[in-house]
Structure formats: structure tokens, C-alpha cells
Design a protein around this motif. Structure first.
Motif, PDB file in Angstrom:
ATOM      1  N   GLU A 130      51.544  14.935 103.969  1.00 30.08           N
ATOM      2  CA  GLU A 130      51.060  14.965 102.583  1.00 30.08           C
ATOM      3  C   GLU A 130      50.747  13.566 102.071  1.00 30.08           C
ATOM      4  N   ARG A 131      51.568  12.602 102.500  1.00 28.66           N
ATOM      5  CA  ARG A 131      51.384  11.235 102.025  1.00 28.66           C
ATOM      6  C   ARG A 131      52.229  10.299 102.881  1.00 28.66           C
ATOM      7  N   TYR A 132      51.898   9.019 102.742  1.00 30.73           N
ATOM      8  CA  TYR A 132      52.695   7.964 103.346  1.00 30.73           C
ATOM      9  C   TYR A 132      53.357   7.197 102.217  1.00 30.73           C
ATOM     10  N   GLU A 133      54.587   6.801 102.412  1.00 28.08           N
ATOM     11  CA  GLU A 133      55.285   5.933 101.478  1.00 28.08           C
ATOM     12  C   GLU A 133      55.569   4.633 102.210  1.00 28.08           C
ATOM     13  N   ILE A 134      55.190   3.535 101.566  1.00 30.68           N
ATOM     14  CA  ILE A 134      55.287   2.231 102.213  1.00 30.68           C
ATOM     15  C   ILE A 134      56.022   1.279 101.288  1.00 30.68           C
ATOM     16  N   MET A 135      56.989   0.565 101.837  1.00 30.93           N
ATOM     17  CA  MET A 135      57.729  -0.438 101.087  1.00 30.93           C
ATOM     18  C   MET A 135      57.099  -1.793 101.347  1.00 30.93           C
ATOM     19  N   ILE A 136      56.646  -2.453 100.288  1.00 32.12           N
ATOM     20  CA  ILE A 136      56.027  -3.770 100.409  1.00 32.12           C
ATOM     21  C   ILE A 136      56.893  -4.787  99.683  1.00 32.12           C
ATOM     22  N   THR A 137      57.146  -5.887 100.361  1.00 28.51           N
ATOM     23  CA  THR A 137      57.848  -7.004  99.750  1.00 28.51           C
ATOM     24  C   THR A 137      56.818  -8.089  99.481  1.00 28.51           C
ATOM     25  N   MET A 138      56.746  -8.527  98.220  1.00 26.69           N
ATOM     26  CA  MET A 138      55.717  -9.485  97.829  1.00 26.69           C
ATOM     27  C   MET A 138      56.329 -10.589  96.982  1.00 26.69           C
ATOM     28  N   ASP A 139      55.846 -11.797  97.218  1.00 27.53           N
ATOM     29  CA  ASP A 139      56.244 -12.951  96.428  1.00 27.53           C
ATOM     30  C   ASP A 139      55.944 -12.666  94.949  1.00 27.53           C
ATOM     31  N   PRO A 140      56.878 -12.954  94.047  1.00 30.40           N
ATOM     32  CA  PRO A 140      56.653 -12.672  92.618  1.00 30.40           C
ATOM     33  C   PRO A 140      55.402 -13.353  92.059  1.00 30.40           C
ATOM     34  N   ALA A 141      55.092 -14.559  92.509  1.00 27.69           N
ATOM     35  CA  ALA A 141      53.907 -15.251  91.989  1.00 27.69           C
ATOM     36  C   ALA A 141      52.626 -14.520  92.384  1.00 27.69           C
TER      37      ALA A 141
END
Length: 152
Positions: free
Chosen positions: A51-62
Motif C-alpha cells: 500500500e505504501r512505503y514508510e521511510i525514516m530520514i535523518t536530516m541536518d536541522p539547517a
């Protein structure tokens, strides 16, 4: 924060091809984050199809606050040829940036208008068209881009 993209001028790419290559360069850092994120497939209990993919992304706050939620500032510069484009790699590495993390070399698969200039391990001919950086603080982007002029 700004995203720097440097494209080769010597390839004389059509406007559409240039736009596609610059788009690839712009998306490279984000698509890399998506591919590297923790992927989970959500499957329908009824059809057993994804039905869908769930992806965890870690990103620099800036990057998130100042660029992604900002105005997507980009600077597009030109390199006269492959060698000048590759000098951007040396400049980036001198700033502590790493390939396939902070910057991405974009190679066209030569299915339309470009001729291959290299053959990959997979036997596919490719041509190096541009380099795309993740969004960078202005001072780092300028340290690299000052050696290049804006794409005309």
C-alpha cells in the motif's frame, strides 16, 4: 543555505537535456537520503499488495529549516569541460565534503543525445554531466563556486 550544481558546458546539451541533468543533480542528495532511510513496506491485509512505503530520514536541522522549508536557493554554474568539473570534486574534498554523501556526480546513460565517454562495470556507457551538492552553508558553497561562472 544554497544548493550548488555545476554542469558541463562542452557537451552542448539541449535545453531539455540540461534541465533533466540539473534536476537529477538537485534531487541526488534527497533521493540518496530516501534510499538510505529505514524502509518499511506496508502491505494491505486484504490484497497483500504494498500500500505504501514508510521511510525514516535523518536530516541536518539547517537543511530542513533553512532550505527545505525555505526557498530552495540554488546556484547553477558551468564547467568548461570534464576536467574543470572534476576540479569541483577536489575543492569539495578540501572543504571536508564526501562524494555520495555531500555531493553526487551525475552520469547520463546516453539513451538520447549524448555519446558515452566511459563504460561502467555493468557495461553501460555513460557521460559525466554535472555535480550536485546537498544544500550547503553559503560560505562553503561560495568557496567552491567562486572558481566557476553562472551557467549561461
Amino acid at each position: 543555505m544554497r544548493q550548488l550544481i555545476i554542469a558541463r558546458k562542452d557537451l552542448n546539451m539541449s535545453t531539455g537535456k540540461l534541465a533533466a541533468q540539473v534536476s537529477h543533480a538537485s534531487m541526488a542528495f534527497l533521493s540518496h537520503m530516501i534510499r538510505e532511510g529505514g524502509l518499511q513496506k506496508r502491505v494491505s491485509l486484504d490484497t497483500e499488495e504494498i500500500e505504501r512505503y514508510e521511510i525514516m530520514i535523518t536530516m541536518d536541522p539547517a537543511i530542513y529549516d533553512d532550505w527545505l522549508c525555505g526557498i530552495f536557493t540554488k546556484t547553477i554554474c558551468e564547467a568548461k569541460n570534464r576536467n574543470q568539473l572534476m576540479k569541483a570534486v577536489a575543492l569539495a574534498e578540501a572543504e571536508g565534503l564526501a562524494e555520495n554523501q555531500d555531493f553526487f556526480l551525475i552520469r547520463d546513460n546516453c539513451l538520447t543525445e549524448l555519446e558515452p565517454e566511459e563504460i561502467g562495470e555493468d557495461g553501460v556507457g555513460r557521460t559525466l554531466t554535472c555535480i550536485g551538492f546537498r544544500p550547503l552553508p553559503d560560505d562553503i558553497a561560495h568557496a567552491i563556486s567562486r572558481k566557476y561562472q553562472l551557467f549561461r
